[in-house]
Design a protein around this motif. Structure first.
Motif, PDB file in Angstrom:
ATOM      1  N   LEU A  56       0.835  -1.592   0.094  1.00 13.12           N
ATOM      2  CA  LEU A  56       0.672  -0.257   0.279  1.00 13.12           C
ATOM      3  C   LEU A  56       1.364   1.085  -0.328  1.00 13.12           C
ATOM      4  O   LEU A  56       1.563   1.625   0.931  1.00 13.12           O
ATOM      5  N   VAL A  57       1.337   2.269  -0.629  1.00 10.17           N
ATOM      6  CA  VAL A  57       1.412   3.804  -1.483  1.00 10.17           C
ATOM      7  C   VAL A  57       1.443   4.470  -0.645  1.00 10.17           C
ATOM      8  O   VAL A  57       0.387   4.318  -1.467  1.00 10.17           O
ATOM      9  N   CYS A  58       1.102   5.036  -0.197  1.00 15.82           N
ATOM     10  CA  CYS A  58       1.315   6.519   0.113  1.00 15.82           C
ATOM     11  C   CYS A  58       1.449   7.443  -0.853  1.00 15.82           C
ATOM     12  O   CYS A  58       2.508   7.742  -0.814  1.00 15.82           O
ATOM     13  N   THR A  59       0.705   8.110  -1.755  1.00 17.89           N
ATOM     14  CA  THR A  59       1.428   9.320  -2.723  1.00 17.89           C
ATOM     15  C   THR A  59       1.438  10.531  -2.191  1.00 17.89           C
ATOM     16  O   THR A  59       1.994  11.678  -3.388  1.00 17.89           O
ATOM     17  N   GLU A  67       4.252   3.893   2.830  1.00 14.31           N
ATOM     18  CA  GLU A  67       4.367   2.832   2.143  1.00 14.31           C
ATOM     19  C   GLU A  67       3.851   1.199   3.561  1.00 14.31           C
ATOM     20  O   GLU A  67       4.608   1.531   4.608  1.00 14.31           O
ATOM     21  N   VAL A  68       3.130   0.205   3.532  1.00  9.94           N
ATOM     22  CA  VAL A  68       2.622  -0.822   3.876  1.00  9.94           C
ATOM     23  C   VAL A  68       3.214  -1.624   3.474  1.00  9.94           C
ATOM     24  O   VAL A  68       2.165  -1.717   1.976  1.00  9.94           O
ATOM     25  N   ARG A  69       3.405  -2.522   4.123  1.00 10.32           N
ATOM     26  CA  ARG A  69       4.140  -4.116   2.965  1.00 10.32           C
ATOM     27  C   ARG A  69       2.637  -5.376   4.229  1.00 10.32           C
ATOM     28  O   ARG A  69       2.288  -5.156   4.827  1.00 10.32           O
ATOM     29  N   LEU A  70       2.156  -6.137   3.730  1.00 10.67           N
ATOM     30  CA  LEU A  70       0.465  -6.834   3.766  1.00 10.67           C
ATOM     31  C   LEU A  70       0.310  -8.076   2.960  1.00 10.67           C
ATOM     32  O   LEU A  70       0.798  -8.241   1.510  1.00 10.67           O
ATOM     33  N   GLY A  71      -0.456  -9.017   3.241  1.00  7.69           N
ATOM     34  CA  GLY A  71      -0.864 -10.259   2.678  1.00  7.69           C
ATOM     35  C   GLY A  71      -2.409  -9.767   2.911  1.00  7.69           C
ATOM     36  O   GLY A  71      -2.666  -9.723   3.532  1.00  7.69           O
ATOM     37  N   LEU A 106      -1.322   5.003   9.399  1.00  6.86           N
ATOM     38  CA  LEU A 106      -1.917   5.463   8.289  1.00  6.86           C
ATOM     39  C   LEU A 106      -3.342   5.625   9.049  1.00  6.86           C
ATOM     40  O   LEU A 106      -3.943   6.910   8.831  1.00  6.86           O
ATOM     41  N   LEU A 107      -3.638   4.755  10.266  1.00  4.22           N
ATOM     42  CA  LEU A 107      -5.140   4.899  10.245  1.00  4.22           C
ATOM     43  C   LEU A 107      -5.311   6.330  10.751  1.00  4.22           C
ATOM     44  O   LEU A 107      -6.996   6.413  10.791  1.00  4.22           O
ATOM     45  N   ALA A 108      -5.268   6.614  11.784  1.00  4.01           N
ATOM     46  CA  ALA A 108      -4.838   8.010  13.023  1.00  4.01           C
ATOM     47  C   ALA A 108      -4.776   8.911  12.074  1.00  4.01           C
ATOM     48  O   ALA A 108      -4.983  10.036  12.141  1.00  4.01           O
ATOM     49  N   ARG A 109      -4.466   8.950  10.718  1.00  4.52           N
ATOM     50  CA  ARG A 109      -4.203  10.141   9.805  1.00  4.52           C
ATOM     51  C   ARG A 109      -5.397  10.101   9.025  1.00  4.52           C
ATOM     52  O   ARG A 109      -5.885  11.403   8.075  1.00  4.52           O
ATOM     53  N   LEU A 110      -6.219   9.175   8.885  1.00  3.36           N
ATOM     54  CA  LEU A 110      -7.217   9.616   8.399  1.00  3.36           C
ATOM     55  C   LEU A 110      -8.759   9.782   8.511  1.00  3.36           C
ATOM     56  O   LEU A 110      -8.885   9.615   9.860  1.00  3.36           O
TER      57      LEU A 110
END
Length: 110
Positions: A56-59, A67-71, A106-110
């Motif tokens: 997941l890439v935040c532009t 970036e967050v890497r996950l399955g 990232l969620l805290a910023r949304l």
């Protein structure tokens, strides 16, 4: 329809793009995100039950987390009304501890 989510979804004004970790192919743009999963808007259809390793890439230039890497497991996929796009729902199934903290931030910023 029964609500099965354990965490609330967050719509996002940030530009969050999802890429396949192995091929680098763009999978789509995140429409909403939670600690458990995300909904993706895409140019190409996704296969239900497919498991992907994603980035997941935040532009956004102001984002602290880039970036967050996950399955993730694709739970469902539906064509868009225009017949050219697709909506898909993903459940996060693999997240390293450091990546979980990045997602939390990232969620805290949304």
């Amino acid at each position: 329809m029964e609500e099965r989510r354990q965490h609330s979804r967050h719509g996002t004004e940030m530009q969050l793009e999802v890429f396949d970790l192995n091929s680098g192919q763009r999978l789509g743009r995140i429409v909403d995100l939670s600690a458990d999963g995300f909904m993706l808007f895409s140019d190409t259809p996704h296969t239900a039950d497919a498991v992907l390793e994603c980035r997941l890439v935040c532009t956004s230039s102001t984002a602290q987390v880039q970036e967050v890497r996950l399955g993730a497991d694709c739970l469902w996929s539906r064509p868009g009304a225009d017949g050219q796009h697709c909506w898909a729902g993903f459940h996060i199934i693999d997240l390293a501890e450091d990546q979980a903290k990045a997602l939390e931030s990232l969620l805290a910023r949304l």
